[in-house]
Design a protein around this motif. Structure first.
Motif, short mmCIF file in Angstrom:
data_model
loop_
_atom_site.label_atom_id
_atom_site.label_comp_id
_atom_site.label_asym_id
_atom_site.label_seq_id
_atom_site.Cartn_x
_atom_site.Cartn_y
_atom_site.Cartn_z
N LEU A 75 -1.55 -14.89 14.02
CA LEU A 75 -0.62 -13.94 14.61
C LEU A 75 -0.01 -13.03 13.54
CD1 LEU A 75 1.21 -16.32 17.11
CD2 LEU A 75 -0.29 -14.42 17.73
N THR A 76 0.36 -13.61 12.41
CA THR A 76 0.96 -12.81 11.34
C THR A 76 -0.05 -11.83 10.75
OG1 THR A 76 2.49 -14.61 10.79
CG2 THR A 76 2.11 -12.94 9.10
N ALA A 77 -1.29 -12.30 10.53
CA ALA A 77 -2.31 -11.42 9.98
C ALA A 77 -2.57 -10.24 10.90
CB ALA A 77 -3.60 -12.19 9.72
N ALA A 78 -2.62 -10.50 12.21
CA ALA A 78 -2.87 -9.42 13.17
C ALA A 78 -1.72 -8.43 13.19
CB ALA A 78 -3.10 -10.01 14.55
N ALA A 79 -0.48 -8.94 13.13
CA ALA A 79 0.68 -8.05 13.13
C ALA A 79 0.71 -7.18 11.88
CB ALA A 79 1.96 -8.87 13.25
N LEU A 80 0.41 -7.77 10.74
CA LEU A 80 0.40 -7.01 9.49
C LEU A 80 -0.73 -5.99 9.47
CD1 LEU A 80 1.15 -9.84 6.89
CD2 LEU A 80 2.70 -8.04 7.67
N ASP A 81 -1.80 -6.29 10.19
CA ASP A 81 -2.95 -5.39 10.27
C ASP A 81 -2.68 -4.22 11.21
OD1 ASP A 81 -5.64 -4.72 9.64
OD2 ASP A 81 -6.29 -5.54 11.54
N GLY A 82 -1.57 -4.29 11.94
CA GLY A 82 -1.21 -3.21 12.86
C GLY A 82 -1.82 -3.33 14.23
N HIS A 83 -2.49 -4.46 14.52
CA HIS A 83 -3.11 -4.67 15.82
C HIS A 83 -2.74 -6.05 16.33
CE1 HIS A 83 -5.56 -1.53 13.92
NE2 HIS A 83 -5.77 -1.10 15.14
#
Length: 249
Positions: A75-83
């Protein structure tokens, strides 16, 4: 082909959905519902499988702690990726309380409850909330539970998260007394739900029953059939989740 987390970004009109299982066999059963195949995506400490339909499939590990950690990482990786993800799904096999959830059936959680998070006392078990801490339950959106039930034929009820699976009739009876609406027990749902709640993401739990909850009897387990039921369920569920993501959340 292996991509770094910042590469291979994928969004669809329905948004992105994370499916977290315990072990690769469960993840791979879900992946079989996506005939276009998957691509590996590396994250810190783990790897997920990405489908062309906007689903990321993660084998986070066994138990609520690993489930929470792996889900939070994704979830954190996706949020940081902007998606960011728009939905997190805890999926896999489970023990079913008999006779309400027979082996081979599907269960969708209308309540995801940590059944053994608390304290044993002389007067019985006390959930952690009665000790003045945290939470022990998450409720998926009613509309999401309803559509999942309709398209998969799953039975609707509470799914308990335990750190120790039930192996005796005594413990099975105690759990049913404390949680009369429970249909199944597994080991990851509450961890996935805690991580999703921290990110403000809705959660769903879908389980295929592989064995009865009660005395441990390996001869009664039907893991292969439960994994096949999980594949079939996701084949039916994917269009419904896309519609829910677009219109109902």
């Amino acid at each position: 082909m292996v991509l770094q987390a910042q590469e291979g970004r994928l969004t669809t009109s329905a948004g992105r959905i994370l499916v977290a299982t315990a072990v690769p066999a469960e993840r791979d059963a879900v992946a079989l519902a996506f005939p276009d195949g998957t691509t590996e995506v590396r994250l810190p400490g783990t790897t997920l499988l990405r489908t062309a339909a906007g689903y990321d499939l993660l084998a986070a590990g066994v138990g609520p702690a690993l489930a929470a950690a792996g889900t939070a990482t994704a979830l954190t990786a996706a949020a940081l990726d902007g998606h960011p993800y728009t939905l997190a799904v805890s999926a896999g096999i489970a023990g079913g309380f008999q006779p309400e959830a027979p082996v081979g059936s599907l269960v969708v959680a209308d309540e995801i409850t940590a059944a053994d998070l608390g304290a044993e006392t002389a007067d019985g078990f006390l959930p952690v909330t009665e000790l003045g801490f945290g939470t022990v339950s998450h409720r998926p959106p009613n509309s999401l539970v309803r559509v999942t039930t309709q398209v998969t034929g799953a039975r609707q009820g509470a799914v308990l998260t335990v750190s120790t699976t039930t192996g005796t009739a005594v413990r099975a009876a105690a759990l049913r007394t404390r949680h009369p609406g429970a249909l199944a027990e597994a080991m990851e749902g509450f961890g996935v739900a805690e991580a999703a709640a921290a990110h403000g993401v809705p959660v769903l739990e879908l389980r295929a029953v592989s064995n009865p909850v009660g005395p441990r009897d390996r001869a009664a387990w039907r893991i292969g059939a439960a994994l096949a039921a999980l594949t079939e369920a996701f084949g039916k569920l994917v269009p419904a989740l896309e519609s829910w993501n677009q219109h109902d959340q």
